[in-house]
Design a protein around this motif. Structure first.
Motif, PDB file in Angstrom:
ATOM      1  N   ALA A  82      -4.082   1.048   6.049  1.00  0.00           N
ATOM      2  CA  ALA A  82      -5.165   0.624   5.155  1.00  0.00           C
ATOM      3  C   ALA A  82      -6.470   1.368   5.365  1.00  0.00           C
ATOM      4  CB  ALA A  82      -5.409  -0.881   5.321  1.00  0.00           C
ATOM      5  N   GLY A  83      -6.547   2.158   6.430  1.00  0.00           N
ATOM      6  CA  GLY A  83      -7.790   2.851   6.735  1.00  0.00           C
ATOM      7  C   GLY A  83      -7.857   4.245   6.137  1.00  0.00           C
ATOM      8  N   GLN A  84      -8.967   4.909   6.370  1.00  0.00           N
ATOM      9  CA  GLN A  84      -9.203   6.255   5.863  1.00  0.00           C
ATOM     10  C   GLN A  84      -9.574   7.176   7.014  1.00  0.00           C
ATOM     11  OE1 GLN A  84      -8.776   7.159   2.710  1.00  0.00           O
ATOM     12  NE2 GLN A  84      -8.382   5.100   1.932  1.00  0.00           N
ATOM     13  N   VAL A  97      -6.183 -12.749   8.625  1.00  0.00           N
ATOM     14  CA  VAL A  97      -7.268 -12.809   9.610  1.00  0.00           C
ATOM     15  C   VAL A  97      -7.184 -11.629  10.570  1.00  0.00           C
ATOM     16  CG1 VAL A  97      -8.188 -14.126  11.567  1.00  0.00           C
ATOM     17  CG2 VAL A  97      -7.546 -15.305   9.462  1.00  0.00           C
ATOM     18  N   LYS A  98      -5.991 -11.317  11.032  1.00  0.00           N
ATOM     19  CA  LYS A  98      -5.808 -10.192  11.958  1.00  0.00           C
ATOM     20  C   LYS A  98      -6.277  -8.882  11.314  1.00  0.00           C
ATOM     21  CE  LYS A  98      -2.020  -7.994  12.161  1.00  0.00           C
ATOM     22  NZ  LYS A  98      -0.623  -7.518  12.295  1.00  0.00           N
ATOM     23  N   ILE A  99      -5.846  -8.641  10.080  1.00  0.00           N
ATOM     24  CA  ILE A  99      -6.190  -7.389   9.406  1.00  0.00           C
ATOM     25  C   ILE A  99      -7.676  -7.318   9.083  1.00  0.00           C
ATOM     26  CG2 ILE A  99      -5.890  -6.157   7.212  1.00  0.00           C
ATOM     27  CD1 ILE A  99      -2.913  -6.851   7.397  1.00  0.00           C
ATOM     28  N   LYS A 145       0.978  -4.675   1.603  1.00  0.00           N
ATOM     29  CA  LYS A 145       0.430  -5.940   2.110  1.00  0.00           C
ATOM     30  C   LYS A 145      -0.838  -5.706   2.928  1.00  0.00           C
ATOM     31  CE  LYS A 145       1.483  -7.559   5.960  1.00  0.00           C
ATOM     32  NZ  LYS A 145       0.154  -7.883   6.552  1.00  0.00           N
ATOM     33  N   SER A 146      -0.805  -4.708   3.801  1.00  0.00           N
ATOM     34  CA  SER A 146      -1.972  -4.415   4.631  1.00  0.00           C
ATOM     35  C   SER A 146      -3.168  -4.017   3.785  1.00  0.00           C
ATOM     36  CB  SER A 146      -1.638  -3.294   5.628  1.00  0.00           C
ATOM     37  OG  SER A 146      -0.658  -3.714   6.552  1.00  0.00           O
TER      38      SER A 146
END
Length: 278
Positions: free
Chosen positions: A7-9, A97-99, A208-209
């Motif tokens: 999900a990051g860049q 919550v974790k993500i 999902k992430s």
């Protein structure tokens, strides 16, 4: 690492992601968002394994007249699907919550995305409880269950390729005349099943992430299909295999320990019942 890669860049491959997290956030960066999953993992695992076993017994009684009858492939498929479906009720808020906690220091640089007032890179949540209540107050119950469709599409087939390979491998590894597989066979079968399941479920895990990370600073995706289309249009097919290595590698030890603990616990409880029976 899995969440940052998916999900990051700007994290690149697994090694680059590891080094970036360590350089920017030190060792503590690898443990962000873990308290909530750790606090609920017992409940989550007991529900998954309990529903799977209970459904198998129910189908055995219904179809064969004996709850203890050896389950067929169809029985295991149905039981796995039911376990996956039920697990989402607990798993979605925990993963959310974790993500959110893991991604709240992720910088965003896309100019065409409307950011929320909080500056990217600044912590939004003080901890798991604060994160949960903040999402609930601002987004309601729908916010807590953001990503449910993607998680269903991941977990329902995911548990089929989790429990079935485990059962097949255990059966193959059990010598003739033995009632149950050895602890090593259970450990190995659980590890292989976990690696297979997590590896095959990576594409929907990416979706999902991304859906659950969406909302810390911005709202980019309208839903599961929109997330799939945008991800594909912007980054191509390879985006759905982000985190594949991490998922597969971590799937082995975690699932091996899970199945071994489950089987040993069952044996201990059965032995205790036998000893206390008149």
């Amino acid at each position: 690492l899995q969440t940052r890669l998916q999900a990051g860049q700007g994290y690149g491959n697994t090694l680059k992601c590891f080094l970036t997290v360590y350089r920017n956030e030190s060792v503590t960066g690898f443990f962000k968002g873990m308290s909530f999953p750790m606090a609920t993992t017992g409940l989550y695992s007991s529900v998954v394994f309990g529903v799977f076993s209970s459904t198998q017994r129910f189908l055995g009684q219904l179809r064969h007249g004996d709850a203890a009858a050896a389950p067929s492939l169809a029985d295991m498929t149905v039981a796995s699907s039911v376990a996956g479906f039920v697990s989402v009720a607990i798993g979605t808020p925990v993963d959310l919550v974790k993500i959110r906690l893991q991604m709240q220091t992720q910088p965003y640089s896309k100019a065409n995305i409307k950011l929320k007032p909080t500056a990217p890179g600044s912590p939004v949540y003080r901890g798991p409880i604060h994160c949960f209540w903040t999402i609930l107050q601002k987004e309601g119950l729908a916010g807590i269950y953001r990503g449910t469709v993607a998680m269903l599409l991941r977990d329902v087939p995911g548990y089929c390729v989790y429990f079935i390979p485990y059962a097949v491998f255990c059966d193959w590894a059990t010598p003739e005349g033995c009632i149950s597989p050895s602890p090593f066979s259970v450990w190995m079968a659980g590890g292989v099943a976990g690696a297979i399941s997590w590896g095959l479920c990576t594409p929907m895990d990416v979706v999902k992430s991304r859906l659950q990370a969406d909302g810390v600073y911005l709202n980019q995706y309208k839903g599961t299909l929109d997330c799939i289309l945008q991800s594909y249009q912007n980054e191509g097919l390879k985006v759905f295999f982000r985190g594949l290595t991490v998922n597969t590698v971590r799937g082995f030890p975690s699932s091996a320990a899970m199945f071994l603990g489950y089987e040993l616990s069952l044996k201990a409880m059965k032995r205790g019942q036998t000893e206390t029976s008149p």
